[in-house]
Scaffold this active site. Structure first.
Site, short mmCIF file in Angstrom:
data_model
loop_
_atom_site.label_atom_id
_atom_site.label_comp_id
_atom_site.label_asym_id
_atom_site.label_seq_id
_atom_site.Cartn_x
_atom_site.Cartn_y
_atom_site.Cartn_z
N PHE A 54 7.02 5.64 2.72
CA PHE A 54 5.59 5.40 2.63
C PHE A 54 5.15 4.70 3.90
O PHE A 54 5.65 3.64 4.23
CB PHE A 54 5.27 4.54 1.40
N HIS B 141 16.25 -0.83 2.55
CA HIS B 141 15.42 -0.45 1.41
C HIS B 141 14.48 0.68 1.81
O HIS B 141 14.38 1.69 1.12
CB HIS B 141 14.64 -1.66 0.89
N GLY B 142 13.76 0.52 2.89
CA GLY B 142 12.90 1.57 3.42
C GLY B 142 11.52 1.68 2.79
O GLY B 142 10.69 2.44 3.27
N ASP B 143 11.26 0.94 1.73
CA ASP B 143 9.96 1.04 1.06
C ASP B 143 9.56 -0.31 0.48
O ASP B 143 9.08 -0.40 -0.64
CB ASP B 143 10.03 2.10 -0.03
N LEU B 144 9.76 -1.38 1.22
CA LEU B 144 9.44 -2.70 0.72
C LEU B 144 7.93 -2.90 0.76
O LEU B 144 7.30 -2.79 1.81
CB LEU B 144 10.14 -3.78 1.55
#
Length: 100
Positions: free
Chosen positions: A51, A18-21
């Site tokens: 982020f 996901h990279g942006d949990l």
């Protein structure tokens, strides 16, 4: 538990990160089941930690997102729920993960 199962599914079955949990990426359906948002966006964009607030310190300079970044993000989400505090420095004056 539902978010953990969803993240496990993304990592093992879909082989994606996901990279942006973060807390704002968790939505509830009509039966209050948690859903991870922006999964389709993660498929379209390169797997980079977008982020840095929910990014593990050892991965801040990393070019690629990994499953470890998602697991760290999940830990931050749990921390925010348990403490009822935000990890964003503009909202919370103390670095919550470091404080804990």
């Amino acid at each position: 538990m539902g978010v953990t199962r969803g993240l496990f599914y993304l990592h093992t079955q879909k082989k994606m990160v996901h990279g942006d949990l973060k807390l704002s990426m968790i939505l509830l359906d009509e039966q209050c089941n948690p859903m991870i948002a922006n999964v389709s966006l993660s498929q379209l964009m390169p797997a980079t930690p977008r982020f840095r607030n929910n990014c593990a310190p050892e991965f801040v300079d990393s070019a690629n997102a990994t499953t470890e970044i998602d697991v760290y993000g999940l830990g931050i989400v749990m921390l925010e729920i348990l403490t009822k505090e935000s990890t964003y420095k503009s909202i919370h004056p103390i670095d919550l993960p470091t404080w804990v």
